[in-house]
Structure formats: C-alpha cells, structure tokens
Design a protein around this motif. Structure first.
Motif, PDB file in Angstrom:
ATOM      1  N   TYR A  69      69.245  15.002 -27.007  1.00 12.65           N
ATOM      2  CA  TYR A  69      68.460  14.784 -28.207  1.00 12.65           C
ATOM      3  C   TYR A  69      68.987  15.307 -29.379  1.00 12.65           C
ATOM      4  N   PHE A  70      69.134  16.687 -29.516  1.00 13.02           N
ATOM      5  CA  PHE A  70      69.570  17.247 -30.861  1.00 13.02           C
ATOM      6  C   PHE A  70      71.135  16.748 -31.208  1.00 13.02           C
ATOM      7  N   SER A  71      71.694  16.308 -30.264  1.00 10.91           N
ATOM      8  CA  SER A  71      73.245  15.921 -30.680  1.00 10.91           C
ATOM      9  C   SER A  71      73.133  14.650 -30.880  1.00 10.91           C
ATOM     10  N   TRP A  72      72.090  13.693 -30.513  1.00 11.31           N
ATOM     11  CA  TRP A  72      72.033  12.152 -30.933  1.00 11.31           C
ATOM     12  C   TRP A  72      71.388  12.316 -32.272  1.00 11.31           C
ATOM     13  N   VAL A  73      70.665  13.146 -32.607  1.00  7.85           N
ATOM     14  CA  VAL A  73      69.945  13.325 -34.078  1.00  7.85           C
ATOM     15  C   VAL A  73      70.979  13.783 -35.089  1.00  7.85           C
ATOM     16  N   ILE A  74      71.825  14.642 -34.829  1.00 10.28           N
ATOM     17  CA  ILE A  74      72.890  14.925 -35.656  1.00 10.28           C
ATOM     18  C   ILE A  74      73.922  14.054 -35.848  1.00 10.28           C
ATOM     19  N   GLU A  75      74.327  13.297 -34.746  1.00 13.93           N
ATOM     20  CA  GLU A  75      75.311  12.177 -34.885  1.00 13.93           C
ATOM     21  C   GLU A  75      74.770  10.944 -35.766  1.00 13.93           C
ATOM     22  N   THR A  76      73.563  10.735 -35.558  1.00 17.06           N
ATOM     23  CA  THR A  76      72.944   9.670 -36.336  1.00 17.06           C
ATOM     24  C   THR A  76      72.648  10.085 -37.851  1.00 17.06           C
ATOM     25  N   VAL A  77      72.494  11.046 -38.090  1.00 13.38           N
ATOM     26  CA  VAL A  77      72.453  11.496 -39.419  1.00 13.38           C
ATOM     27  C   VAL A  77      73.674  11.641 -40.056  1.00 13.38           C
ATOM     28  N   LYS A  78      74.810  11.989 -39.220  1.00 18.34           N
ATOM     29  CA  LYS A  78      76.154  11.760 -39.853  1.00 18.34           C
ATOM     30  C   LYS A  78      76.484  10.499 -40.218  1.00 18.34           C
ATOM     31  N   VAL A  79      76.097   9.351 -39.688  1.00 25.11           N
ATOM     32  CA  VAL A  79      76.469   8.282 -39.872  1.00 25.11           C
ATOM     33  C   VAL A  79      75.420   7.508 -41.015  1.00 25.11           C
ATOM     34  N   GLU A  80      74.237   7.973 -40.978  1.00 26.77           N
ATOM     35  CA  GLU A  80      73.342   7.188 -41.834  1.00 26.77           C
ATOM     36  C   GLU A  80      73.014   8.078 -43.310  1.00 26.77           C
ATOM     37  N   LYS A  81      73.292   9.347 -43.201  1.00 27.41           N
ATOM     38  CA  LYS A  81      73.220  10.106 -44.487  1.00 27.41           C
ATOM     39  C   LYS A  81      74.548  11.185 -44.438  1.00 27.41           C
ATOM     40  N   SER A  82      75.552  10.579 -44.786  1.00 27.62           N
ATOM     41  CA  SER A  82      76.814  11.180 -44.669  1.00 27.62           C
ATOM     42  C   SER A  82      77.034  12.255 -45.629  1.00 27.62           C
ATOM     43  N   ASP A  83      76.100  12.328 -46.767  1.00 28.55           N
ATOM     44  CA  ASP A  83      76.241  13.634 -47.684  1.00 28.55           C
ATOM     45  C   ASP A  83      75.099  14.528 -47.256  1.00 28.55           C
ATOM     46  N   ARG A 111      61.881   7.995 -30.507  1.00 22.95           N
ATOM     47  CA  ARG A 111      62.549   8.712 -31.131  1.00 22.95           C
ATOM     48  C   ARG A 111      63.138   8.332 -32.249  1.00 22.95           C
ATOM     49  N   ARG A 112      63.722   7.050 -32.502  1.00 24.81           N
ATOM     50  CA  ARG A 112      64.001   6.355 -33.472  1.00 24.81           C
ATOM     51  C   ARG A 112      63.214   6.275 -34.727  1.00 24.81           C
ATOM     52  N   ALA A 113      61.800   5.820 -34.363  1.00 24.51           N
ATOM     53  CA  ALA A 113      60.788   5.681 -35.480  1.00 24.51           C
ATOM     54  C   ALA A 113      60.585   7.090 -36.143  1.00 24.51           C
ATOM     55  N   HIS A 114      60.477   7.972 -35.104  1.00 21.23           N
ATOM     56  CA  HIS A 114      60.297   9.269 -35.809  1.00 21.23           C
ATOM     57  C   HIS A 114      61.517   9.866 -36.720  1.00 21.23           C
ATOM     58  N   LEU A 115      62.627   9.715 -36.013  1.00 16.75           N
ATOM     59  CA  LEU A 115      63.850  10.105 -37.192  1.00 16.75           C
ATOM     60  C   LEU A 115      63.802   9.345 -38.281  1.00 16.75           C
ATOM     61  N   ASP A 116      63.357   8.226 -38.317  1.00 22.17           N
ATOM     62  CA  ASP A 116      63.251   7.299 -39.560  1.00 22.17           C
ATOM     63  C   ASP A 116      62.292   7.755 -40.427  1.00 22.17           C
ATOM     64  N   ALA A 117      61.107   8.340 -40.043  1.00 27.42           N
ATOM     65  CA  ALA A 117      60.188   8.881 -40.779  1.00 27.42           C
ATOM     66  C   ALA A 117      60.837  10.203 -41.459  1.00 27.42           C
ATOM     67  N   VAL A 118      61.393  11.024 -40.689  1.00 28.07           N
ATOM     68  CA  VAL A 118      62.089  12.059 -41.028  1.00 28.07           C
ATOM     69  C   VAL A 118      62.988  12.118 -42.411  1.00 28.07           C
ATOM     70  N   LEU A 119      64.050  10.940 -42.037  1.00 25.57           N
ATOM     71  CA  LEU A 119      64.923  10.833 -43.316  1.00 25.57           C
ATOM     72  C   LEU A 119      64.404   9.868 -44.312  1.00 25.57           C
ATOM     73  N   SER A 120      63.038   9.496 -44.329  1.00 25.71           N
ATOM     74  CA  SER A 120      62.533   8.926 -45.390  1.00 25.71           C
ATOM     75  C   SER A 120      61.899   9.931 -46.433  1.00 25.71           C
ATOM     76  N   GLY A 121      61.861  11.313 -45.734  1.00 27.18           N
ATOM     77  CA  GLY A 121      61.397  12.373 -46.634  1.00 27.18           C
ATOM     78  C   GLY A 121      59.891  12.426 -47.269  1.00 27.18           C
ATOM     79  N   HIS A 122      59.000  11.812 -46.613  1.00 32.08           N
ATOM     80  CA  HIS A 122      57.545  11.807 -47.138  1.00 32.08           C
ATOM     81  C   HIS A 122      56.934  13.084 -46.796  1.00 32.08           C
ATOM     82  N   VAL A 123      56.664  13.848 -47.688  1.00 32.27           N
ATOM     83  CA  VAL A 123      56.301  15.367 -47.652  1.00 32.27           C
ATOM     84  C   VAL A 123      54.679  15.246 -48.003  1.00 32.27           C
ATOM     85  N   GLU A 124      53.959  15.999 -47.313  1.00 34.05           N
ATOM     86  CA  GLU A 124      52.628  16.203 -47.617  1.00 34.05           C
ATOM     87  C   GLU A 124      52.205  17.913 -47.030  1.00 34.05           C
TER      88      GLU A 124
END
Length: 279
Positions: A21-35, A99-112
């Motif tokens: 799971y965390f390997s998938w998260v890290i690899e996905t972020v590398k592709v979608e948020k390269s910086d 997991r995909r929908a959850h990661l999308d929510a995390v990457l969108s960065g909405h903070v409360e």
C-alpha cells in the motif's frame, strides 16, 4: 507548490499488504506530484517534524493515538491512511472510499481543524470507553487477525455476559460509560452517531445496568446507532468532566488500555489540522 512530506508507518503493522500500500502511494505521488518529496519512516519516527510541510500516517486508531501523543503540539497538516484493525477515526474523516479516491483527497490538500480530547493526560481522537470497553480491548489482543466489527463481536460477547456494573458520580450505577470526541469504535459500532469532531464538545453516554440475558439483544442495536431513544441510555455534551469509579477499571482509549478509578476529561478544540475531502 512543492511539499516535503514525512510518511510515518507503524513498524509493528508492516505486513506485506501495508508495504504494498505505501509503496503504491509513493510511486503514484512520484508520477502525479513530481516536485513533492516523501521521506518514509517505517522503523523509527523522527523526534521533530518541523522541517516538513505535511505528515502522513498509516495505521489504525492505536497508531493515530500514539502519533498525536508523540507530537502533541503539531501544527502542520496531517493525512491518515487506513492500516489498522478498526480504522474508526479514519472512517470519520474519509468515510468508505477507495484508496484512489482517498489519495486524490489527500493530494488536493483541503485542510480543516478538528478537535481532540484529553483523558488523564493522554490525548485521544476517537473516544474512551470505561469498563467493559477496556475489557473487550484486552480480549481482542488474542484475536487481532479478525478485522473490524467481527473481532470486536468475538471479544465482546464473553465480556458482555460476565462484566459487573459499577458506580460513578456519588453512587450512580452504570453498565457502560463512554466519553467520545468522534462517533464510532470497535470497527463500526456507532456509539455516538450524531457526534461532531468540530463542535468543541465531548459526547458522554451513560447506560443503565442491563440484565445479562438482554445484553446480547442490545448489542446489534448499538452497533447500528439505533439506540439514541432507548430508555436505558442517557446522552449529554460537555467541555470538561471528571468520572470517579467505585473500583479500578480498564478503559479503552483509542485502542489503547488505560487503568484507573479516576478519569478526568477535557476537550481540545481545533487542536489538529487534517487533510480531508472537500464537501
């Protein structure tokens, strides 16, 4: 905007599934948020998190409890990743999503900002059950391989049949006493279905003594959250409360056991910032 992220994993829960799971998260972020830069902590967590812009935590309610107590004054946004037995506070923030929908929510960065609670100096996000909840939790140590509500049921049934009531508040006898910030525990038992984690209040439940033969009858009713109008339960809200018990009891505090005969509670309004889905 580039982000430096600390990704904390419970080293005791590092199964193959969690590693994938965390390997998938890290690899996905590398592709979608390269910086973005992710620093993984899977063995030992850092003393401070000051150098990071966000912190991601993978685990269950017990892991999250350890996390908030280790970093009590944390001011950076937190994202939670499901990886425990009950995952009740995760559910409160993210619901039932992929997991995909959850990661999308995390990457969108909405903070409360969200509340926390304090019980005898121990912070909690979810809630505290005094007495039978503590006994159930101790029983669950031997059946952790059963996830969520099933494990809770298997641990709860023998304790329901043998647990003795106790007195609080100058002689009041109760079977169940709970003080919660969030709404559910035990992998899906909706003890406080109307609870908010952003109202600056703790929710309190007292349950009258129940005959042994009726306890199993009420269990699924409470699990579904349909007990609000039962005559045996009483709900209230407070910012601060002290509960003295007639004997030393074990309490369940976000999946961790605390033992005492005096439980002092207070709410900590808007204490932590979480990254959550936008409504």
């Amino acid at each position: 905007m580039s982000q430096k992220i600390a990704f904390l994993i419970n080293p005791l829960k590092k199964t193959v599934a969690i590693a994938n799971y965390f390997s998938w998260v890290i690899e996905t972020v590398k592709v979608e948020k390269s910086d973005w830069e992710i620093q993984l902590f899977a063995k030992e967590w850092p003393t401070l998190l000051d150098e990071f812009d966000q912190v991601w935590v993978m685990g269950g309610d017990g892991t999250f409890n350890y996390f908030v107590n280790k970093y009590r004054a944390l001011n950076i946004p937190i994202a939670l990743f499901k990886g425990g037995t009950g995952n009740d506070f995760y559910w409160k923030l993210y619901g039932d999503r992929s997991r995909r929908a959850h990661l999308d929510a995390v990457l969108s960065g909405h903070v409360e900002a969200f509340d926390a609670g304090d019980c005898n100096g121990q912070l909690f996000l979810n809630g505290v059950g005094i007495g039978i909840e503590g006994e159930v939790l101790k029983s669950m140590d031997s059946i952790r391989y059963f996830k969520g509500g099933l494990g809770y049921y298997l641990a709860a049934i023998p304790n329901l049949l043998k647990f003795k009531t106790y007195q609080i508040l100058g002689g009041r006898e109760v079977f169940l006493c709970m003080v919660f910030n969030s709404s559910r525990a035990g992998g899906g038992f909706h003890f406080f279905p109307k609870a908010s984690v952003q109202d600056g209040l703790l929710d309190v439940l007292y349950c009258q003594p129940i005959p042994v033969w009726k306890r199993l009858y009420y269990m699924p009713i409470i699990q579904s959250g349909k007990h609000l109008n039962l005559p045996i339960v009483e709900f209230s809200q407070t910012k601060k409360i002290s509960i003295k018990t007639s004997r030393v009891l074990s309490a369940q505090v976000d999946g961790e056991v605390q033992t005492s005969d005096q439980f002092d509670f207070q709410v900590l309004p808007a204490n932590f910032k979480f990254i959550v889905p936008q409504l």
